[in-house]
Design a protein around this motif. Sequence first.
Motif, mmCIF file in Angstrom:
data_model
loop_
_atom_site.group_PDB
_atom_site.id
_atom_site.type_symbol
_atom_site.label_atom_id
_atom_site.label_comp_id
_atom_site.label_asym_id
_atom_site.label_seq_id
_atom_site.Cartn_x
_atom_site.Cartn_y
_atom_site.Cartn_z
ATOM 1 N N GLY A 1 0.803 -1.214 0.000
ATOM 2 C CA GLY A 1 0.000 0.000 0.000
ATOM 3 C C GLY A 1 0.836 1.264 0.000
ATOM 4 N N SER A 2 0.133 2.388 0.061
ATOM 5 C CA SER A 2 0.770 3.702 0.003
ATOM 6 C C SER A 2 0.260 4.597 1.120
ATOM 7 C CB SER A 2 0.484 4.376 -1.347
ATOM 8 O OG SER A 2 1.024 3.635 -2.415
ATOM 9 N N LEU A 3 1.102 5.527 1.498
ATOM 10 C CA LEU A 3 0.732 6.575 2.449
ATOM 11 C C LEU A 3 1.449 7.848 2.053
ATOM 12 C CD1 LEU A 3 0.929 5.062 6.054
ATOM 13 C CD2 LEU A 3 -1.128 5.862 4.890
ATOM 14 N N ARG A 4 0.872 8.961 2.429
ATOM 15 C CA ARG A 4 1.565 10.237 2.266
ATOM 16 C C ARG A 4 1.606 10.940 3.610
ATOM 17 N NH1 ARG A 4 -0.220 15.376 -1.465
ATOM 18 N NH2 ARG A 4 -1.696 15.632 0.269
ATOM 19 N N LEU A 5 2.806 11.220 4.042
ATOM 20 C CA LEU A 5 3.006 11.966 5.276
ATOM 21 C C LEU A 5 3.222 13.441 4.955
ATOM 22 C CD1 LEU A 5 5.452 9.593 7.194
ATOM 23 C CD2 LEU A 5 2.955 9.481 7.010
ATOM 24 N N SER A 6 2.813 14.284 5.881
ATOM 25 C CA SER A 6 2.973 15.724 5.721
ATOM 26 C C SER A 6 3.796 16.282 6.866
ATOM 27 C CB SER A 6 1.606 16.418 5.698
ATOM 28 O OG SER A 6 0.802 15.936 4.656
ATOM 29 N N CYS A 7 4.541 17.313 6.567
ATOM 30 C CA CYS A 7 5.333 18.026 7.563
ATOM 31 C C CYS A 7 5.129 19.512 7.315
ATOM 32 C CB CYS A 7 6.803 17.651 7.424
ATOM 33 S SG CYS A 7 7.949 18.597 8.467
ATOM 34 N N THR A 8 4.686 20.215 8.335
ATOM 35 C CA THR A 8 4.407 21.622 8.148
ATOM 36 C C THR A 8 4.863 22.433 9.353
ATOM 37 O OG1 THR A 8 2.684 23.202 7.493
ATOM 38 C CG2 THR A 8 2.087 21.550 9.137
ATOM 39 N N SER A 9 4.999 23.718 9.155
ATOM 40 C CA SER A 9 5.339 24.639 10.226
ATOM 41 C C SER A 9 4.437 25.858 10.127
ATOM 42 C CB SER A 9 6.805 25.075 10.126
ATOM 43 O OG SER A 9 7.089 26.109 11.057
ATOM 44 N N SER A 10 3.978 26.328 11.266
ATOM 45 C CA SER A 10 3.142 27.524 11.290
ATOM 46 C C SER A 10 3.972 28.787 11.488
ATOM 47 C CB SER A 10 2.088 27.415 12.395
ATOM 48 O OG SER A 10 2.722 27.289 13.652
ATOM 49 N N GLU A 11 5.300 28.595 11.645
ATOM 50 C CA GLU A 11 6.136 29.728 12.027
ATOM 51 C C GLU A 11 7.063 30.196 10.911
ATOM 52 O OE1 GLU A 11 6.910 27.297 16.017
ATOM 53 O OE2 GLU A 11 8.128 29.098 15.814
#
Length: 125
Positions: free
Chosen positions: A16-26
């Motif tokens: 299977g597949s997954l997509r991870l996200s990485c974000t910053s609010s700063e």
Amino acid sequence: QLQLVESGGDLVQPGGSLRLSCTSSEFALDHYDIGWFRQAPGKEREGIICTYGRDGDTYYADSVKGRFTVSRDNAKNTVYLQMNSLQFEDTAVYSCAADPPATFRLCVPGVFSSWGQGTQVTVSS
């Protein structure tokens, strides 16, 4: 240090597949080197993909080459880890990390100063 937030971890079947996200609010992540790391139970943290803000160059560990890719959506200030053809041995806590652009590029944990809390990826049938 930046505050980073990962999301997208889940339970998935082999293949299977997954997509991870990485974000910053700063901070605008497009100015930073971003690393994706993972740590399986009983193992050391492993650098799997590092992408460099200055020129977009990207390092892929052999264990994920051809299956995982990284991309940036600067409008959303998010870095994605697309994981395809997942295998049992991909089970781990996945974390993103960031650091200002570096002269010497090593995809190892000690180089990165800001970390997210991690997200669990479990590959199981």
